[in-house]
Design an enzyme around this catalytic site. Structure first.
Site, PDB file in Angstrom:
ATOM      1  N   ASP A 116       0.831  -1.188   0.098  1.00 55.85           N
ATOM      2  CA  ASP A 116       0.075  -0.060   0.074  1.00 55.85           C
ATOM      3  C   ASP A 116       0.726   1.179  -0.051  1.00 55.85           C
ATOM      4  O   ASP A 116       1.872   1.397   0.571  1.00 55.85           O
ATOM      5  CB  ASP A 116      -0.902  -0.071   1.271  1.00 55.85           C
ATOM      6  CG  ASP A 116      -2.102   0.959   1.226  1.00 55.85           C
ATOM      7  OD1 ASP A 116      -2.603   1.372  -0.064  1.00 55.85           O
ATOM      8  OD2 ASP A 116      -2.620   1.444   2.057  1.00 55.85           O
ATOM      9  N   HIS A 123      -3.138  14.181   0.881  1.00 62.69           N
ATOM     10  CA  HIS A 123      -3.391  13.439   2.110  1.00 62.69           C
ATOM     11  C   HIS A 123      -2.157  13.180   3.076  1.00 62.69           C
ATOM     12  O   HIS A 123      -2.129  13.486   4.036  1.00 62.69           O
ATOM     13  CB  HIS A 123      -4.023  11.761   1.547  1.00 62.69           C
ATOM     14  CG  HIS A 123      -3.979  10.791   2.574  1.00 62.69           C
ATOM     15  ND1 HIS A 123      -4.756  10.631   3.760  1.00 62.69           N
ATOM     16  CD2 HIS A 123      -2.846   9.551   3.070  1.00 62.69           C
ATOM     17  CE1 HIS A 123      -4.524   9.662   4.345  1.00 62.69           C
ATOM     18  NE2 HIS A 123      -3.462   9.255   4.182  1.00 62.69           N
ATOM     19  N   GLU A 189      -9.844   4.432   4.397  1.00 55.07           N
ATOM     20  CA  GLU A 189      -9.125   4.961   3.265  1.00 55.07           C
ATOM     21  C   GLU A 189      -9.421   4.535   1.926  1.00 55.07           C
ATOM     22  O   GLU A 189      -9.549   3.301   1.598  1.00 55.07           O
ATOM     23  CB  GLU A 189      -7.578   4.706   3.576  1.00 55.07           C
ATOM     24  CG  GLU A 189      -7.086   5.072   4.854  1.00 55.07           C
ATOM     25  CD  GLU A 189      -5.527   4.964   5.080  1.00 55.07           C
ATOM     26  OE1 GLU A 189      -5.012   4.327   4.334  1.00 55.07           O
ATOM     27  OE2 GLU A 189      -5.005   6.001   5.838  1.00 55.07           O
ATOM     28  N   GLU A 191      -9.340   4.157  -1.636  1.00 52.41           N
ATOM     29  CA  GLU A 191      -7.949   4.081  -2.720  1.00 52.41           C
ATOM     30  C   GLU A 191      -8.572   3.316  -3.802  1.00 52.41           C
ATOM     31  O   GLU A 191      -9.524   2.696  -4.156  1.00 52.41           O
ATOM     32  CB  GLU A 191      -6.949   3.132  -1.716  1.00 52.41           C
ATOM     33  CG  GLU A 191      -6.398   3.579  -0.345  1.00 52.41           C
ATOM     34  CD  GLU A 191      -5.285   3.093   0.086  1.00 52.41           C
ATOM     35  OE1 GLU A 191      -4.785   2.355  -0.666  1.00 52.41           O
ATOM     36  OE2 GLU A 191      -5.097   3.364   1.323  1.00 52.41           O
ATOM     37  N   ASP A 223      -8.836   0.622   2.510  1.00 55.08           N
ATOM     38  CA  ASP A 223      -7.756   0.412   3.458  1.00 55.08           C
ATOM     39  C   ASP A 223      -8.360   0.555   4.937  1.00 55.08           C
ATOM     40  O   ASP A 223      -7.941   2.028   5.541  1.00 55.08           O
ATOM     41  CB  ASP A 223      -6.606   1.168   3.225  1.00 55.08           C
ATOM     42  CG  ASP A 223      -5.515   0.751   4.224  1.00 55.08           C
ATOM     43  OD1 ASP A 223      -5.611  -0.359   4.899  1.00 55.08           O
ATOM     44  OD2 ASP A 223      -4.514   1.769   4.295  1.00 55.08           O
ATOM     45  N   ARG A 227      -7.000   4.165  13.814  1.00 53.59           N
ATOM     46  CA  ARG A 227      -6.070   5.271  14.078  1.00 53.59           C
ATOM     47  C   ARG A 227      -5.429   5.312  15.275  1.00 53.59           C
ATOM     48  O   ARG A 227      -4.008   5.589  15.288  1.00 53.59           O
ATOM     49  CB  ARG A 227      -6.781   6.748  13.850  1.00 53.59           C
ATOM     50  CG  ARG A 227      -7.645   6.706  12.601  1.00 53.59           C
ATOM     51  CD  ARG A 227      -6.309   6.751  11.158  1.00 53.59           C
ATOM     52  NE  ARG A 227      -6.897   6.976  10.014  1.00 53.59           N
ATOM     53  CZ  ARG A 227      -6.519   6.668   8.973  1.00 53.59           C
ATOM     54  NH1 ARG A 227      -4.994   6.316   8.902  1.00 53.59           N
ATOM     55  NH2 ARG A 227      -6.828   6.964   7.637  1.00 53.59           N
ATOM     56  N   GLN A 230      -2.856   2.742  15.119  1.00 52.74           N
ATOM     57  CA  GLN A 230      -1.775   3.000  14.205  1.00 52.74           C
ATOM     58  C   GLN A 230      -0.794   3.979  14.933  1.00 52.74           C
ATOM     59  O   GLN A 230       0.501   3.848  14.833  1.00 52.74           O
ATOM     60  CB  GLN A 230      -2.425   3.633  12.970  1.00 52.74           C
ATOM     61  CG  GLN A 230      -1.386   3.910  11.729  1.00 52.74           C
ATOM     62  CD  GLN A 230      -2.233   4.608  10.900  1.00 52.74           C
ATOM     63  OE1 GLN A 230      -3.340   4.654  10.570  1.00 52.74           O
ATOM     64  NE2 GLN A 230      -1.488   5.456   9.846  1.00 52.74           N
ATOM     65  N   LYS A 243      -3.541  -1.667  10.454  1.00 52.33           N
ATOM     66  CA  LYS A 243      -4.138  -1.920   9.198  1.00 52.33           C
ATOM     67  C   LYS A 243      -4.283  -3.363   8.668  1.00 52.33           C
ATOM     68  O   LYS A 243      -5.137  -3.730   7.916  1.00 52.33           O
ATOM     69  CB  LYS A 243      -3.263  -1.442   8.261  1.00 52.33           C
ATOM     70  CG  LYS A 243      -2.613   0.000   8.419  1.00 52.33           C
ATOM     71  CD  LYS A 243      -3.460   0.911   7.590  1.00 52.33           C
ATOM     72  CE  LYS A 243      -2.769   2.410   7.630  1.00 52.33           C
ATOM     73  NZ  LYS A 243      -3.608   3.263   6.761  1.00 52.33           N
ATOM     74  N   THR A 247      -8.626  -5.366   4.652  1.00 55.08           N
ATOM     75  CA  THR A 247      -8.864  -4.447   3.387  1.00 55.08           C
ATOM     76  C   THR A 247      -9.703  -5.023   2.426  1.00 55.08           C
ATOM     77  O   THR A 247      -9.641  -6.239   1.962  1.00 55.08           O
ATOM     78  CB  THR A 247      -7.157  -4.533   2.997  1.00 55.08           C
ATOM     79  OG1 THR A 247      -6.339  -4.277   3.774  1.00 55.08           O
ATOM     80  CG2 THR A 247      -7.189  -3.513   1.361  1.00 55.08           C
ATOM     81  N   GLU A 348      -9.126  12.728   8.213  1.00 55.60           N
ATOM     82  CA  GLU A 348      -8.870  14.290   7.592  1.00 55.60           C
ATOM     83  C   GLU A 348     -10.089  14.953   7.740  1.00 55.60           C
ATOM     84  O   GLU A 348     -10.361  16.147   7.677  1.00 55.60           O
ATOM     85  CB  GLU A 348      -8.333  14.232   6.026  1.00 55.60           C
ATOM     86  CG  GLU A 348      -7.136  13.454   6.011  1.00 55.60           C
ATOM     87  CD  GLU A 348      -6.778  12.987   4.548  1.00 55.60           C
ATOM     88  OE1 GLU A 348      -6.463  13.680   3.506  1.00 55.60           O
ATOM     89  OE2 GLU A 348      -7.200  11.800   3.921  1.00 55.60           O
TER      90      GLU A 348
HETATM   91 CA    CA Z   1      -3.626   3.011   2.878  1.00 48.89          CA
END
Ligand code: CA
Length: 404
Positions: A116, A123, A189, A191, A223, A227, A230, A243, A247, A348
């Site tokens: 990834d 971002h 996420e 993607e 993804d 947080r 992480q 993560k 997925t 975000e």
């Molecule tokens: Ca990602």
């Protein structure tokens, strides 16, 4: 023209022809192609017309087609177009159409390695400001190489698979000690994913000019990211348990050849990257992405704003001689544009949880709650004003299971 009765403005028209794997209620898994509101049993049709490549489509996965390489991909795509447009094929091909609403869709190929990336400047800048407010938002290497990490291919699941809230360690900066429990900052996420068809041996490289010889197609990827896990674990070796629990990927793989009209120049690069990363062709892709939370659009990230292209990502992945295999996938990293409503993660959109997002029914969100459903869709421009649809990748959050 086609003998099919296609809905007006369908995102699954003759210019798209994405591949997937489906099953009917009683039947085995089959390679399928989405067309209009139907799915064509491609293996069944190929056998019915005695196509020379029928074996590539006969199994329950796309793996043989992926491994066959670009000349075969072009041959099969041309044949599919002929079967669906030439009246002389109609009687043999029509029995292999199934209403798409009545079939189940599955993971379409055996997933190999999963990498990834982190290729959106918007971002990466936003995350840098949120996670490291006292440092420069972009790390010194960011504009010199596409940053990535190795993900966990065993937890790549097809759209529609529930996602169980992960448990793990978290420690906010003000806390004295870490605690264990369900993630309280579960995120998405949005993607775009790419799958390698024709691999490359160890010791070789795939240059930016050879991207289309190796990458078969494009899909959507979520993804899922915890947080809080992480933030506590990612220094110094990067994401791990925050993560690796899930997925999600969309079930339809759009061939690169269906995206010829969506190719655009990537944004200007400053500084110029090293020679092995310089663009040989324009592999920016103008995909319009929608992110929905419980049915409400919360973001519309523009993929054309990505700083690094998928051709550069693959060139970087292999520049040290690492091999690639059929079914290897890589994600672009979260797609975020410059505007607030173009951000592809709740981190975000809620600015680290400090600015709750208002949903239309009156509720608000910072991060995901149990029962929330996130759905990512995308389209690209096709020829003659048509749209190329990617379908969707969706998933619903289920409550954490207590650790035993
Ligand atoms: Ca990602």
């Amino acid at each position: 023209m086609t003998w099919l009765d296609l809905p007006d403005d369908t995102p699954f028209g003759l210019a798209n022809l994405p591949y997937g794997v489906f099953s009917t209620a009683a039947g085995p898994r089959r390679v399928g192609v989405a067309i209009g509101d139907d799915v064509l049993d491609a293996g069944g049709a190929a056998a019915a017309v005695e196509a020379p490549f029928a074996e590539l489509l006969a199994g329950p996965l796309l793996d043989p087609l992926l491994a066959a390489g670009r000349p075969a991909w072009q041959q099969v795509r041309a044949a599919l177009t002929e079967w669906l447009t030439d009246d002389s094929y109609a009687d043999r091909v029509r029995p292999h159409l199934h209403p798409r609403a009545a079939v189940a869709l599955h993971l379409p190929f055996t997933v190999g390695d999963y990498v990834d990336f982190y290729a959106s400047e918007h971002h990466a800048t936003n995350v840098g400001k949120i996670f490291r407010p006292d440092s420069a938002p972009l790390t010194p290497n960011w504009k010199h190489l596409p940053i990535g990490y190795h993900g966990r291919s065993g937890s790549v699941v097809v759209s529609g698979t529930d996602v169980v809230r992960p448990c793990g360690q978290r420690k906010a900066p003000a806390d004295a000690e870490p605690v264990f429990g369900p993630s309280v900052r579960l995120d998405i996420e949005a993607e775009v994913g790419f799958v390698v068809g024709a691999g490359s041996p160890m010791g070789s490289t795939i240059g930016v000019a050879d991207f289309a010889e190796h990458v078969f197609g494009v899909f959507l990827l979520n993804d899922w990211s915890a947080r809080d896990l992480q933030a506590w674990e990612y220094v110094p070796l990067g994401p791990f348990l925050g993560k690796s629990f899930a997925t999600s990927v969309s079930p339809w793989v759009v061939p690169l050849d269906a995206l010829a009209h969506a190719r655009v120049a990537p944004p200007p690069r400053d500084p110029q990257p090293l020679p092995y990363l310089r663009d040989a062709e324009d592999w920016g892709l103008d995909l319009a992405i929608d992110v929905r939370l419980n049915g409400h659009v919360i973001a519309r990230p523009p993929f054309a704003t990505m700083y690094w292209t998928p051709a550069q990502m693959l060139a970087h992945t292999t520049v040290n001689g690492a091999p690639t295999r059929t079914g290897d996938i890589y994600g672009s990293g979260t797609v975020s544009g410059p505007e607030r409503d173009q951000r592809g993660s709740l981190l975000e959109l809620s600015w680290g949880g400090t600015e709750p997002l208002a949903l239309r029914e009156g509720s608000t969100r910072t991060f995901l709650e149990d029962g929330d459903t996130v759905t990512i869709t995308a389209t690209a421009s096709g020829p003659d004003g048509s749209r190329i649809g990617f379908g969707e990748v969706t998933g619903t959050i289920r409550p954490a299971r207590p650790a035993t």
